[in-house]
Motif scaffolding. Structure first.
Motif, short mmCIF file in Angstrom:
data_model
loop_
_atom_site.label_atom_id
_atom_site.label_comp_id
_atom_site.label_asym_id
_atom_site.label_seq_id
_atom_site.Cartn_x
_atom_site.Cartn_y
_atom_site.Cartn_z
N ALA A 7 30.77 42.52 38.54
CA ALA A 7 30.41 41.05 38.00
C ALA A 7 30.66 40.91 36.54
CB ALA A 7 29.24 40.36 38.61
N LEU A 8 30.03 41.70 35.86
CA LEU A 8 30.29 41.60 34.31
C LEU A 8 31.94 41.97 34.06
CD1 LEU A 8 28.98 41.47 31.67
CD2 LEU A 8 28.55 44.17 31.54
N ILE A 9 32.53 42.82 34.45
CA ILE A 9 33.72 43.05 34.18
C ILE A 9 34.43 41.55 34.50
CG2 ILE A 9 36.03 44.12 35.02
CD1 ILE A 9 34.21 46.63 35.65
N HIS A 10 34.29 41.28 35.50
CA HIS A 10 34.93 39.62 35.78
C HIS A 10 34.62 38.83 34.61
CE1 HIS A 10 35.67 40.82 40.09
NE2 HIS A 10 36.50 41.81 39.51
N LYS A 11 33.14 38.68 34.41
CA LYS A 11 32.79 37.77 33.55
C LYS A 11 33.55 37.99 32.02
CE LYS A 11 28.49 36.33 30.99
NZ LYS A 11 26.91 36.47 31.03
#
Length: 701
Positions: free
Chosen positions: A171-175
């Motif tokens: 999720a952090l990568i996508h953010k």
């Protein structure tokens, strides 16, 4: 990490460090299963210390003087001395090293041993930041590069997409915008893996290595760390090597991006790098050259052109020849872990898994793996063996600890290690691979790896001279061998008087306009450093006392030029900027040594007074000093929130010392390329012992 998730771990009681099995100074961590073999090979205090286990060192008498505190410190540190005489130590911090190795092994069909994979997963999870991802190094906030590459590593090491914190990390990568925003080194590794497309990377053609040497920006002019990484990267790019497509690779294509993989316009991603990662933006000159190379890059793939004038084939052959030279010069270790991982893939791609070169590379992977209390890391080189030992030897002699009978065995061990570590000849492909001479010098790590740095050569020489001055030591390093080292040190001085790291500065600093790495600064040429310059000039002066006739006039001129250069780079506030340690404190310590050698003191030199006033102005309320790696990043002094033992005075060092003589590890001590911190955990022993012992003499305790 999710609160309930506990990563698998091995029994730390099973790990042992073995030194020097295949070559002098080599580290190799082995795991012994429970049973007779483990029982027959008990753990040493050295093993236990680095694993974070209770070492069982006895409490020592409470020190009442700085020298007694130094003596206690060395009494503990001797327990960490390896059987071959040097002091083993971890050399970690950068978080972009493990991913290269894991990807390289994966695409070549190789794996780590099960216990290594378990501990590497544990290490990566332990170094994950509270924000949820990873940065360029352990002290840095999360970036796309650090987070994507270490997420990929965990997946390749066996973690499922939803295991533990993996969903949060994704999720952090996508953010952050997804893996399309990863810097160039990450784009290259993901392309090799098959989780990115080579068309999404700015061109790095091997034809660059066909430029004549006289071209001002030819690769032989680049700093050696840049050219040893760029060369195998270019070979991979120019051959468009991609590992096998597996279900895991297709899964990563879905996990790493914010849009369907097949819909990404890869050519638009070449300069798409997250602001979180950019330390050194591309120059307009570099972007213009990339656009030209982008047009050229179509030509080698046009069958008519490539068959009529096979320039790409010639260039690939030339690049591969240089890759083989580097392997043979370094015992298949290469200069560092990034180039090491690239070379593994290059030799596999060209010669296959049954080739001797590929097998040798796999054999030497062990040299870069270090087991710690947090798990298995990959080190910044194959160690810092010489660097740590040379400082410790000098500290022991200058504080008088070397004269104590109980320390004689330790001193003899250090001298024996130094004797065997001196490089006795130039590399096999010295001229062909554009290497500077190395004969007579000492390396940063081991003689097999063989890379010489100006300060390591000098500190190694000083350590040898001091150890051989003791009445009970043999004198194995004769005058001719010292002269060989002096020849190398003199050959490394630049016309301005300053010293760089591995070689002379070969090109203009304007080549920094071609820096394509995005995450590092000052990398395109070998810059000049006050730390290296001080080590070199002090080494020359030490030698002159032993052999006052050899190249005496040249040595005197070299020292004078070096002092003038040190003068020229002092900052208005009295400090010097440090490129290899943190930062102004570190470099100012070295520079003041230079001025002392020149006879400059607080009473007769305004430069010394300004430097001392700078240091005094940074003293903290508790009496100590503390500086963070951000000083190097921003080139302005960054005060730590607490004193650090490596940077502070004898009084606070004594107060922080433990009852068994040790000092606890605090924040990171080292730096490179302005933006990447690296750990020197032995510094807390070496420099504390040194400072306390010298302070005792100064104060007449």
């Amino acid at each position: 990490m999710t609160a309930s998730y506990q990563p698998e771990r091995t029994d730390l009681a099973g790990w042992r460090i073995k030194v020097g099995e295949d070559n002098h100074g080599q580290h190799k961590w082995l795991y012994l299963p429970e049973g007779p073999v483990r029982d027959a090979w008990p753990q040493t205090m050295e093993d236990k210390y680095w694993l974070g286990l209770e070492v069982g060192a006895p409490d020592l008498p409470e020190p009442t003087t700085p020298l007694e505190a130094a003596r206690n410190g060395f009494e503990f540190y001797k327990h960490l001395q390896s059987e071959d005489g040097h002091f083993s130590a971890e050399y970690g911090g950068p978080l972009f090293l493990i991913p290269g190795l894991v990807i390289a092994l994966h695409v070549c069909g190789e794996t780590l041993r099960p216990e290594q994979a378990v501990e590497m997963r544990r290490y990566l999870l332990a170094k994950r930041r509270k924000e949820g991802g990873w940065g360029l190094h352990t002290a840095a906030p999360p970036t796309v590069y650090g987070t994507v590459m270490n997420y990929v590593s965990l997946r390749l090491l066996g973690m499922g997409p939803d295991e533990g914190p993996m969903t949060e990390i994704r999720a952090l990568i996508h953010k952050m915008g997804g893996a399309t925003r990863i810097p160039s080194w990450g784009k290259a590794w993901l392309s090799i893996l098959g989780a990115y497309d080579w068309d999404g990377m700015n061109p790095v053609p091997t034809e660059l290595w066909m430029m004549p040497d006289w071209v001002p920006f030819a690769p032989n002019k680049w700093w050696i760390h840049v050219r040893t990484v760029a060369l195998p990267m270019a070979f991979m790019y120019s051959t468009r090597f991609v590992g096998p497509y597996t279900p895991l690779i297709f899964a990563l294509r879905q996990e790493l991006y914010t849009q369907p993989y097949h819909s990404i316009r890869w050519s638009n991603q070449r300069n798409n790098v997250s602001p979180l990662d950019i330390y050194c933006p591309h120059s307009r000159v570099l972007d213009f050259l990339h656009s030209i190379l982008g047009v050229y890059e179509r030509l080698p793939w046009i069958p008519f052109v490539s068959s009529a004038v096979p320039i790409r084939k010639w260039a690939n052959d030339r690049a591969y020849q240089l890759i083989t030279y580097e392997d043979e010069n370094t015992g298949y270790q290469t200069l560092g872990p990034v180039s090491k991982a690239f070379h593994i893939v290059c030799r596999y791609a060209r010669e296959g898994p049954d080739s001797e070169a590929f097998k040798m590379h796999l054999l030497k992977v062990q040299n870069f793996l270090w087991m710690s209390k947090d798990g298995l890391m990959m080190t910044g080189t194959d160690g810092s063996q010489l660097w740590d030992l040379a400082f410790m030897a000098q500290a022991a002699v200058e504080t008088g600890l070397a004269e104590n009978r109980e320390n004689e065995k330790s001193m003899l061990g250090m001298l024996d290690w130094l004797d065997k570590a001196q490089i006795r000849k130039n590399p096999k492909w010295h001229a062909e691979s554009y290497r500077h001479r190395t004969k007579g010098a000492w390396p940063f790590s081991t003689p097999e790896q063989g890379y010489v740095v100006s300060d390591c050569a000098s500190e190694g020489l000083k350590a040898a001279i001091q150890l051989q001055s003791l009445p009970y030591t043999p004198k194995p390093i004769n005058l001719q061998r010292m002269r060989d080292c002096i020849d190398t040190i003199l050959s490394l001085q630049n016309p301005s008087g300053g010293y760089a790291s591995y070689e002379l500065q070969r090109g203009s600093e304007k080549m920094e306009l071609l820096n394509a790495a995005e995450v590092f600064g000052n990398i395109m040429v070998d810059y000049l450093y006050p730390e290296c310059t001080t080590s070199a000039l002090s080494g020359l002066k030490y030698f002159s006392k032993v052999d006052p006739t050899y190249r005496a006039a040249e040595i005197e001129r070299a020292v004078d030029k070096a002092i003038r250069w040190i003068h020229s780079v002092q900052r208005p506030d009295g400090s010097w900027y440090g490129a290899w340690g943190i930062c102004f404190t570190y470099a100012t310590m070295f520079a003041l040594e230079s001025l002392s050698i020149a006879g400059e003191t607080y009473s007769n030199s305004s430069r010394v007074r300004r430097a001392c006033e700078f240091l005094v102005s940074k003293q903290m309320d508790d009496g100590g000093w503390g500086e963070t790696y951000l000083s190097c990043v921003n080139m302005e002094y960054s005060q730590h929130d607490q004193s650090q033992v490596v940077m502070t005075s004898w009084a606070i060092l004594a107060l922080l010392q433990k009852k068994d003589g040790r000092w606890e590890q605090e924040d990171t001590e080292g730096i490179f390329n302005k933006n990447c911190a690296i750990d020197y955990p032995s510094f807390k022993f070496i420099f504390c012992i040194w400072a306390l012992g010298k302070a005792d003499k100064y104060l007449g305790s």
